[in-house]
Design a protein around this motif. Structure first.
Motif: not given
Length: 120
Positions: A53-68, A70-82
């Motif tokens: 798990y990633i611990t000790g970090s702020e949650n940016v968002m939580m959502e149900t989706m597939d991995v691809d 999730a990668k696309a969402w994370c890539n398009s949001h600057r605050r997302c680091r994983g």
């Protein structure tokens, strides 16, 4: 048959409408350029996969989706680091509940109850 007010509107000069459309088009071009820049920047992310798990970090968002997705969402949001999700499968066949994080420093977990995709 067209009513008279509608007929007048159709034949009225459109310079004011044209000006509004030109202004809106210019604004949309600026927004499109910003989105294209973000997308180009997002494509530069590469990911490391860690069981834990990633611990000790702020949650940016939580959502149900597939991995691809999730990668696309994370890539398009600057605050997302994983992102992290439950289970040991790195690419589950079904959608999973994904937690996007502002920092990607996963804690390894020998029991493999979670998987993390962290941006390098």
């Amino acid at each position: 048959m067209l009513e008279l007010p509608l007929l007048l509107m159709l034949s009225a000069p459109t310079s004011e409408l044209d000006d509004e459309l030109v202004e809106e088009n210019a604004m949309l071009k600026v927004q499109l350029q910003a989105l294209e820049d973000e997308l180009r920047e997002g494509k530069r992310h590469s990911y490391i996969i860690v069981h834990g798990y990633i611990t000790g970090s702020e949650n940016v968002m939580m959502e149900t989706m597939d991995v691809d997705m999730a990668k696309a969402w994370c890539n398009s949001h600057r605050r997302c680091r994983g992102f992290t999700f439950g289970g040991s499968d790195e690419r589950p066949g079904d959608e999973v509940t994904v937690t996007f994080k502002a920092r990607a420093r996963p804690e390894r977990e020998p029991a493999r109850r979670a998987t993390t995709w962290g941006c390098e």
